[in-house]
Scaffold this motif. Structure first.
Motif, mmCIF file in Angstrom:
data_model
loop_
_atom_site.group_PDB
_atom_site.id
_atom_site.type_symbol
_atom_site.label_atom_id
_atom_site.label_comp_id
_atom_site.label_asym_id
_atom_site.label_seq_id
_atom_site.Cartn_x
_atom_site.Cartn_y
_atom_site.Cartn_z
ATOM 1 N N LEU A 69 33.991 50.538 33.752
ATOM 2 C CA LEU A 69 34.227 50.941 32.375
ATOM 3 C C LEU A 69 33.679 49.882 31.420
ATOM 4 N N PRO A 70 33.323 50.279 30.201
ATOM 5 C CA PRO A 70 32.744 49.325 29.246
ATOM 6 C C PRO A 70 33.674 48.155 28.924
ATOM 7 N N LYS A 71 33.076 47.074 28.484
ATOM 8 C CA LYS A 71 33.828 45.889 28.082
ATOM 9 C C LYS A 71 34.254 45.992 26.624
ATOM 10 N N GLY A 72 35.288 45.218 26.298
ATOM 11 C CA GLY A 72 35.643 44.990 24.911
ATOM 12 C C GLY A 72 35.253 43.567 24.580
ATOM 13 N N ASP A 73 36.104 42.856 23.857
ATOM 14 C CA ASP A 73 35.842 41.452 23.559
ATOM 15 C C ASP A 73 36.063 40.556 24.773
ATOM 16 N N LYS A 74 36.896 41.027 25.695
ATOM 17 C CA LYS A 74 37.318 40.168 26.796
ATOM 18 C C LYS A 74 36.721 40.550 28.146
ATOM 19 N N ALA A 75 36.847 41.805 28.533
ATOM 20 C CA ALA A 75 36.448 42.165 29.888
ATOM 21 C C ALA A 75 36.344 43.676 30.032
ATOM 22 N N SER A 76 35.878 44.086 31.206
ATOM 23 C CA SER A 76 35.959 45.487 31.601
ATOM 24 C C SER A 76 37.220 45.629 32.442
ATOM 25 N N THR A 77 38.102 46.529 32.052
ATOM 26 C CA THR A 77 39.329 46.720 32.815
ATOM 27 C C THR A 77 39.491 48.191 33.170
ATOM 28 N N ALA A 78 40.033 48.426 34.351
ATOM 29 C CA ALA A 78 40.280 49.787 34.811
ATOM 30 C C ALA A 78 41.727 49.903 35.237
ATOM 31 N N ALA A 79 42.374 50.992 34.867
ATOM 32 C CA ALA A 79 43.763 51.204 35.278
ATOM 33 C C ALA A 79 43.820 51.493 36.771
ATOM 34 N N LEU A 80 44.805 50.914 37.406
ATOM 35 C CA LEU A 80 44.971 51.073 38.838
ATOM 36 C C LEU A 80 45.763 52.334 39.168
ATOM 37 N N GLY A 81 45.253 53.080 40.110
ATOM 38 C CA GLY A 81 45.989 54.195 40.686
ATOM 39 C C GLY A 81 45.934 54.051 42.193
ATOM 40 N N GLY A 82 46.555 54.973 42.902
ATOM 41 C CA GLY A 82 46.508 54.924 44.350
ATOM 42 C C GLY A 82 47.879 54.816 44.974
ATOM 43 N N TRP A 83 47.891 54.489 46.270
ATOM 44 C CA TRP A 83 49.131 54.481 47.044
ATOM 45 C C TRP A 83 49.245 53.230 47.887
ATOM 46 N N MET A 84 50.512 52.873 48.167
ATOM 47 C CA MET A 84 50.826 51.698 48.957
ATOM 48 C C MET A 84 51.755 52.111 50.088
ATOM 49 N N MET A 85 52.034 51.188 50.987
ATOM 50 C CA MET A 85 52.948 51.453 52.088
ATOM 51 C C MET A 85 54.088 50.443 52.066
ATOM 52 N N GLY A 86 55.305 50.955 52.182
ATOM 53 C CA GLY A 86 56.469 50.092 52.214
ATOM 54 C C GLY A 86 57.353 50.425 53.399
ATOM 55 N N ILE A 87 58.274 49.510 53.702
ATOM 56 C CA ILE A 87 59.220 49.694 54.805
ATOM 57 C C ILE A 87 60.619 49.889 54.231
ATOM 58 N N ASN A 88 61.289 50.903 54.696
ATOM 59 C CA ASN A 88 62.657 51.196 54.280
ATOM 60 C C ASN A 88 63.565 50.008 54.611
ATOM 61 N N LYS A 89 64.271 49.502 53.613
ATOM 62 C CA LYS A 89 65.185 48.377 53.810
ATOM 63 C C LYS A 89 66.222 48.702 54.886
ATOM 64 N N TYR A 90 66.540 49.992 55.044
ATOM 65 C CA TYR A 90 67.588 50.387 55.980
ATOM 66 C C TYR A 90 67.043 50.870 57.328
#
Length: 425
Positions: free
Chosen positions: A298-319
């Motif tokens: 994506l285009p830059k502004g004054d600071k940087a090019s930033t993209a919003a993160l989407g997607g999926w992760m994996m976790g372990i049930n505490k129980y």
């Protein structure tokens, strides 16, 4: 393509935290998976139309013949899936061992006590977190601990018509100029299209504009820092795009489906959307722009090019009663072998070396595109907070009001600050 290693440097501080964290003893049950003991773990995730889950489980069970994986299908709607997880885990149920979690859930689930923190597993097995996309790692980190491992990623990208635009615009100002100038070329009806309807996608677009000019919603400690010149300037630029005359007249009603439908019909020169759109555009049965589209960060502004993160992760049930076996599965799916399998089934990997694999690049030429990998590597998470659902609702309303001209950018940002401080404490 070894340049990706430079992106790992930005997560060095996080890695040091993980490496130096005291592993300590855990009194929770962690049986299963060791010394040849047969165990079955239950893996919960949404419906999988790609076939990747079956292949991942098959490969994992071949490598770990003493661990069987049973698949529990969750609802396709992520909100419904979220609510079912909350109901199940708030009752301290151990019926599932491993779960897929949306990138916006880890902080909420960690604070509620639903997830097992993974630091000691990561340290024990020498997992190099610097080889993962930094934003994806950050999304699973809360209060200095890693609660989820990155599985696959989505990130905002710029699509451009290669037959109309020789080089993609590098800044948002350039994008506005190109969109105005090229609108109408080769049958196009608009110069640029993005997601500006009042829903979660609007939050993602806003975060990208704000981040490009140095704005943030929360700082690293979870404090509200949205009211800054960078955030205001980012929202002002977003308003400028909407009012540029280069976007569709119904831009405030457009979501992802409208974006890819318009673009595959050849109606826009430029577009902001997620990686999934590329395969649609390359399908000759439904696309009018096959082989005419490029991708870029994506285009830059004054600071940087930033993209919003989407997607999926994996976790372990505490129980979970089978945490060791559960970790082995998480480690496999999010490690080199599992990431390659997922990539071959069109899931953008979070493990950066996967993009260098010739077989992966052959399966999806997009993964061989340095601009694509740079784009997803620049992804930043939405605010990491257990109060994210409320945060999102506030942002949606106020940004929508600004885009529709009901309030100025400064007023919208001030309103967001006041409301967010009531929620984030």
């Amino acid at each position: 393509m070894r340049w990706w290693k430079t992106y790992g440097a930005v997560s060095l501080a996080l890695v040091l935290v993980l490496v130096t964290a005291a592993c300590g003893a855990n009194s929770d049950s962690e049986s299963g998976g060791g010394d040849g003991e047969q165990v079955t773990i239950v893996y919960a995730r949404g419906k999988d139309d790609t076939g990747s889950t079956q292949e991942l489980v098959k490969a994992f069970e071949k490598k770990h013949p003493n661990i069987k994986v049973k698949f529990k299908e969750m609802p396709t709607d992520t909100g419904t899936s979220h609510d079912q997880y909350v109901t199940m885990l708030s009752a301290q149920s151990s019926e599932i061992d491993v779960m897929d979690v949306d990138v916006i859930w880890p902080a909420e689930f960690a604070q509620a006590g639903y997830l097992q923190d993974l630091d000691r597993f990561i340290q024990r097995d020498n997992i190099d977190m610097s080889q993962y996309i930094p934003g994806a790692v950050e999304a699973g980190n809360y209060n200095g601990k890693q609660w989820a491992m990155p599985k696959f990623i989505d990130a905002g990208l710029l699509y451009y018509r290669k037959d109309i635009v020789k080089e993609p615009p590098k800044t948002w100002d350039e994008l506005i100029e190109v969109a105005k100038k090229q609108k109408g070329k080769k049958g196009t009806k608009s110069g640029f299209v993005m997601q500006a309807a009042q829903y979660e996608g609007l939050v993602c677009n806003f975060i990208e504009f704000a981040g490009a000019y140095g704005g943030r919603i929360l700082d690293d400690k979870g404090n509200v820092v949205i009211n800054s010149p960078g955030t205001v300037k980012g929202l002002e630029k977003m308003i400028e795009v909407v009012k540029s005359g280069a976007v569709p007249g119904n831009i405030l009603a457009i979501k992802e489906p409208e974006t890819h439908t318009m673009y595959k019909e050849g109606e826009s020169v430029l577009a902001r959307n997620w990686p999934y759109m590329f395969s649609i555009l390359q399908n000759p049965d439904e696309s009018k722009v096959v082989d005419q589209v490029g991708v870029a960060p994506l285009p830059k502004g004054d600071k940087a090019s930033t993209a919003a993160l989407g997607g999926w992760m994996m976790g372990i049930n505490k129980y979970s009663k089978n945490k060791e076996a559960a970790w082995e599965f998480v480690k496999f799916v999010t490690g080199p072998e599992g990431q390659k399998i997922s990539a071959l089934y069109s899931h953008s990997p979070t493990y950066l070396p996967t993009y260098d694999d010739p077989e992966v690049q052959k399966a999806n030429p997009l993964y061989a595109d340095e601009n694509f990998v740079k784009g997803v590597s620049a992804a930043i998470p939405r605010p990491v907070s257990p109060e994210y659902p409320k945060i999102s609702e506030i942002i949606q309303v106020e940004v929508s009001n600004a885009l529709s001209g009901k309030v100025s950018a400064k007023e919208a940002v001030k309103n967001m600050e006041q409301q967010l401080k009531d929620v984030v404490k």
